[in-house]
Write an enzyme that holds these catalytic residues in place. Structure first.
Site, mmCIF file in Angstrom:
data_model
loop_
_atom_site.group_PDB
_atom_site.id
_atom_site.type_symbol
_atom_site.label_atom_id
_atom_site.label_comp_id
_atom_site.label_asym_id
_atom_site.label_seq_id
_atom_site.Cartn_x
_atom_site.Cartn_y
_atom_site.Cartn_z
ATOM 1 N N ARG A 167 0.850 -1.184 0.000
ATOM 2 C CA ARG A 167 0.000 0.000 0.000
ATOM 3 C C ARG A 167 0.891 1.242 0.000
ATOM 4 O O ARG A 167 2.028 1.203 0.459
ATOM 5 C CB ARG A 167 -0.888 0.012 1.244
ATOM 6 C CG ARG A 167 -2.021 -1.003 1.182
ATOM 7 C CD ARG A 167 -2.937 -0.871 2.381
ATOM 8 N NE ARG A 167 -2.299 -1.309 3.604
ATOM 9 C CZ ARG A 167 -1.782 -0.518 4.514
ATOM 10 N NH1 ARG A 167 -1.828 0.789 4.373
ATOM 11 N NH2 ARG A 167 -1.222 -1.013 5.597
ATOM 12 N N TYR A 185 -1.384 -3.513 -6.794
ATOM 13 C CA TYR A 185 -1.218 -4.188 -5.493
ATOM 14 C C TYR A 185 -2.551 -4.284 -4.751
ATOM 15 O O TYR A 185 -3.342 -3.330 -4.751
ATOM 16 C CB TYR A 185 -0.181 -3.440 -4.620
ATOM 17 C CG TYR A 185 -0.161 -4.007 -3.221
ATOM 18 C CD1 TYR A 185 0.453 -5.233 -2.973
ATOM 19 C CD2 TYR A 185 -0.829 -3.375 -2.192
ATOM 20 C CE1 TYR A 185 0.409 -5.791 -1.712
ATOM 21 C CE2 TYR A 185 -0.875 -3.926 -0.924
ATOM 22 C CZ TYR A 185 -0.250 -5.129 -0.685
ATOM 23 O OH TYR A 185 -0.308 -5.688 0.559
ATOM 24 N N LYS A 199 -9.569 -2.410 1.597
ATOM 25 C CA LYS A 199 -9.240 -1.262 2.440
ATOM 26 C C LYS A 199 -10.043 -0.023 2.032
ATOM 27 O O LYS A 199 -10.458 0.765 2.862
ATOM 28 C CB LYS A 199 -7.745 -0.963 2.351
ATOM 29 C CG LYS A 199 -6.854 -2.129 2.751
ATOM 30 C CD LYS A 199 -7.123 -2.569 4.160
ATOM 31 C CE LYS A 199 -6.128 -3.623 4.599
ATOM 32 N NZ LYS A 199 -6.393 -4.102 5.958
ATOM 33 N N HIS A 244 -10.760 -2.261 11.465
ATOM 34 C CA HIS A 244 -9.657 -3.114 11.008
ATOM 35 C C HIS A 244 -9.473 -4.219 12.046
ATOM 36 O O HIS A 244 -8.487 -4.231 12.786
ATOM 37 C CB HIS A 244 -8.406 -2.228 10.891
ATOM 38 C CG HIS A 244 -7.276 -2.850 10.157
ATOM 39 N ND1 HIS A 244 -5.986 -2.390 10.246
ATOM 40 C CD2 HIS A 244 -7.214 -3.913 9.304
ATOM 41 C CE1 HIS A 244 -5.187 -3.116 9.488
ATOM 42 N NE2 HIS A 244 -5.903 -4.055 8.911
ATOM 43 N N SER A 258 -1.375 -3.686 10.727
ATOM 44 C CA SER A 258 -1.039 -4.574 9.619
ATOM 45 C C SER A 258 0.184 -5.422 9.944
ATOM 46 O O SER A 258 1.149 -4.927 10.545
ATOM 47 C CB SER A 258 -0.721 -3.737 8.378
ATOM 48 O OG SER A 258 -1.805 -2.902 8.088
ATOM 49 N N CYS A 283 0.723 -7.781 12.044
ATOM 50 C CA CYS A 283 1.024 -8.072 13.453
ATOM 51 C C CYS A 283 0.352 -9.372 13.887
ATOM 52 O O CYS A 283 0.065 -9.575 15.055
ATOM 53 C CB CYS A 283 0.581 -6.934 14.362
ATOM 54 S SG CYS A 283 1.788 -5.606 14.424
ATOM 55 N N ASP A 301 -9.475 -9.777 9.046
ATOM 56 C CA ASP A 301 -8.927 -8.431 8.802
ATOM 57 C C ASP A 301 -9.908 -7.299 9.065
ATOM 58 O O ASP A 301 -9.508 -6.258 9.551
ATOM 59 C CB ASP A 301 -8.430 -8.356 7.335
ATOM 60 C CG ASP A 301 -7.538 -7.156 7.076
ATOM 61 O OD1 ASP A 301 -6.717 -6.817 7.951
ATOM 62 O OD2 ASP A 301 -7.650 -6.542 5.998
ATOM 63 N N ARG A 328 2.020 -12.207 -0.593
ATOM 64 C CA ARG A 328 0.677 -12.501 -0.084
ATOM 65 C C ARG A 328 0.087 -13.769 -0.665
ATOM 66 O O ARG A 328 0.472 -14.204 -1.750
ATOM 67 C CB ARG A 328 -0.266 -11.347 -0.472
ATOM 68 C CG ARG A 328 0.110 -10.006 0.106
ATOM 69 C CD ARG A 328 -0.333 -9.893 1.527
ATOM 70 N NE ARG A 328 0.063 -8.654 2.161
ATOM 71 C CZ ARG A 328 -0.653 -8.046 3.108
ATOM 72 N NH1 ARG A 328 -1.795 -8.564 3.512
ATOM 73 N NH2 ARG A 328 -0.207 -6.960 3.675
HETATM 74 C C1 OXD Z 1 -3.037 -4.555 5.627
HETATM 75 C C2 OXD Z 1 -3.616 -5.731 4.981
HETATM 76 O O1 OXD Z 1 -2.114 -3.934 5.073
HETATM 77 O O2 OXD Z 1 -4.505 -6.348 5.574
HETATM 78 O O3 OXD Z 1 -3.501 -4.216 6.737
HETATM 79 O O4 OXD Z 1 -3.238 -6.042 3.845
HETATM 80 MN MN MN Z 2 -5.222 -5.330 7.286
#
Ligand code: OXD
Ligand code: MN
Length: 598
Positions: A80, A208, A217, A237, A259, A261, A286, A378
């Site tokens: 991102r 992306y 998002k 989130h 993100s 974590c 998420d 990913r």
């Molecule tokens: C983020 C994702 O960046 O879930 O939070 O991809």
């Molecule tokens: Mn996320």
């Protein structure tokens, strides 16, 4: 001009607002073809073949990984881009100090210029999709117009895509409009823009996930949070998971972590042996949309239909459910490729076999100086593949939430788990979450930054107003979830983690649930409640009493520093920062002074 109206005989929708808008965008972008996606298997096979023929996807070993493909993105387009992400509200004040802002007219002028003829020689796919269970009053319909077949195939996994979305929309004009053009995938011409008042997203120059899969998002969080404020709910989130006790009692929690974590790992956690008979089920990994229910509780749905998970570090040891989720029908982005056509990344169970090539297709060995898989590589996996998927993911009303957890990645100060004393204190905990930055966004890695509710990059309006909305939600929820803060990442002086993490987090989760149900003890500290050794089940765990005490310790001097640095953050929000949170901070400081006899 091949616009939708020229193909009217075949059009799957009679929705005037939709047809006009598709025409309008096609007139601007001038694609060779407009293809309406129905979401069927047949269509998926056709798009997949097209993508393989065009070199957008590489077919993986179909015996080992049926239905799986690899995509290598442009190396300049792997995450991102917060510095190129804009909230385009009429005034800058509405976007607030934490968002990049552009005036809507200026943004549109720029985008119109960039997109004029941008799809010449290409296909424009019309991707209707639903965020949320079909038929749920919480769900939202979006239409993404994109010239990327990779985006289409990902959206097919991540959302309920195709005909069901058009059926749900009917002839209503109430849908999110999303325009996505790859252009020449150049950071100089990359803009991820949101127009909350118009329910419009316009993203150019990136393929992306977070920039291009507009349901995720962009709609589910940035536009979603704006709609949520207007309509009286929360777009967060957060993962959602259910815990079932051996007696069959089910409890649901929602948890916000920044993100990368470990949200996916937490959402798919396997309880350790000590917890035989306990089960954890994933509702979402998420994003959560939370609504007050008629029974006075807060109910959550997962708007997504798949997982867009960070690959490195995922293994059978760390998350066997995620590994099972990617055994079939999964798209991989920027992972390494083994000579037998399988995928590999750092932290997988086995070392890379000889002949592996890295995420850019270059020969790779363990002695290479660069990573084999990009750190933000990913997998996009259908949630139906998850062996611990909750039976309730498709329930239109969602699941009732008993606890909300805010987590950060902090080496000091924040104990393993801390329970707030009330809703306002809990909102304060969320608002002051801090974390070290990760590879999910471009920029420096390893710097601590405030990431309120893990929403810093995702809140679609003024952060102070967002905090106020959180505070105001209390009046709508008669039985509010209890609010907790967790930190799996606290370190000892020697730099080692104090808590083993992974499945052992079940012990903390159980304490949280027991506290939410008011059936276990804790120790009162000036900054909240922490578990004592007897309150949390540590049996069979290789942790010394000192390490546990250090993991749960509240060091008042550290907290004073923390509260001072929080002031800076609150001040940076400016005039919209709610008084209740500013006073909460002062109260915590005064309480610490008082118990220190000052
Ligand atoms: C983020 C994702 O960046 O879930 O939070 O991809
Ligand atoms: Mn996320």
């Amino acid at each position: 001009m091949p616009t939708s109206s020229t193909q009217s005989a075949k059009l799957p929708s009679k929705n005037k607002a939709l047809l006009n808008w598709v025409d309008e965008v096609a007139l601007l972008t001038k694609p060779d073809r407009v293809v309406w996606c129905d979401g069927s298997e047949k269509e998926k096979d056709r798009f997949t073949k097209e993508a393989v023929d065009a070199g957008v996807l590489i077919q993986l070993n179909q015996k080992k990984r049926p239905g799986c493909y690899l995509h290598r993105s442009n190396p300049n387009d792997v995450a991102r881009v917060e510095h190129l992400t804009f909230i385009c509200t009429p005034t800058q004040q509405e976007a607030g100090p934490t968002n990049k802002w552009m005036a809507p007219d200026e943004a549109k002028q720029k985008l119109v210029q960039l997109c004029d003829g941008a799809m010449r020689g290409r296909t424009m796919y019309v991707v209707p999709y639903v965020m949320g269970p079909l038929g749920s009053p919480s769900s939202k319909v979006g239409i993404e117009l994109t010239d990327s077949v990779y985006v289409v195939l990902n959206m097919r996994i991540m959302t309920r895509m195709g005909k069901p979305a058009l059926d749900m929309l009917g002839d209503s004009g109430a849908f999110n409009r999303g325009i996505h053009c790859l252009l020449d995938v150049n950071p100089e011409r990359r803009y991820i823009t949101h127009f909350p008042q118009e329910n419009l997203i316009w993203s150019v120059g990136s393929g992306y996930g977070g920039n291009a899969l507009l349901g995720k998002k962009c709609l589910a969080l940035r536009i979603g949070s704006y709609l949520a404020k207007r309509e009286g709910w929360l777009a967060e989130h957060m993962l959602i998971l259910g815990v079932e006790s051996p007696e069959g009692q089910k409890t649901y929690v929602a948890a916000a972590f920044p993100s990368a974590c470990g949200k996916t790992n937490f959402a798919m956690m396997l309880p350790p042996h000590r917890f035989d008979g306990w089960k954890v089920f994933t509702v979402g990994d998420d994003i959560a949309w939370l609504r007050p229910g008629p029974d006075g509780r807060l109910w959550a749905i997962n708007p997504e239909n798949g997982y867009f998970g960070v690959a490195p570090g995922t293994s059978y040891k760390s998350n066997s459910s995620a590994m099972k989720s990617i055994e079939k029908n999964t798209l991989f982005t920027n992972v390494a490729l083994t000579p037998d056509g399988d995928i590999w990344w750092e932290g997988m169970d086995n070392p890379a076999p000889a002949g592996t090539v890295d995420w850019q297709g270059r020969p790779w060995t363990k002695d290479s100086t660069e990573k084999g898989a990009h750190p933000n590589s990913r997998f996009t996996a259908p949630m139906a593949n998850n062996p611990v998927l909750s039976k309730h993911v498709d329930d239109p009303e969602g699941v009732p939430i008993s606890a909300i957890i805010f987590g950060g990645r902090r080496a000091t100060t924040v104990p393993l788990v801390l329970q707030s004393v009330n809703w306002v204190h809990g909102v304060y905990m969320g608002a002051t979450m801090g974390s070290e930055t990760t590879a999910a966004a471009t920029g420096a890695v390893g710097v601590v930054r405030r990431d309120p509710m893990a929403m810093l990059p995702f809140c679609g309006y003024n952060m102070g107003d967002y905090f106020q909305h959180w505070l105001a939600m209390r009046a709508k929820v008669k039985y509010p979830p209890r609010i907790f803060m967790v930190n799996w990442f606290r370190k000892a002086k020697d730099g080692k983690f104090l808590w083993p993490g992974y499945g052992e987090n079940m012990r903390v989760l159980k304490w949280i649930i027991d506290r939410a149900m008011v059936r276990t003890g804790g120790e009162e500290t000036p900054v909240g409640w922490v578990p004592r050794e007897g309150d949390i089940d540590l049996s069979g765990l290789d942790i010394s009493s000192e390490a546990f005490k250090a993991a749960t310790a509240v060091d008042l001097n550290e907290w004073k520093q923390e509260l001072t640095s929080t002031k800076e953050f609150f001040d940076s929000i400016g005039a919209t920062m709610p008084a209740a949170l500013k006073l909460q901070r002062e109260l915590l400081l005064s309480v610490i002074d008082a118990v220190q006899g000052k």
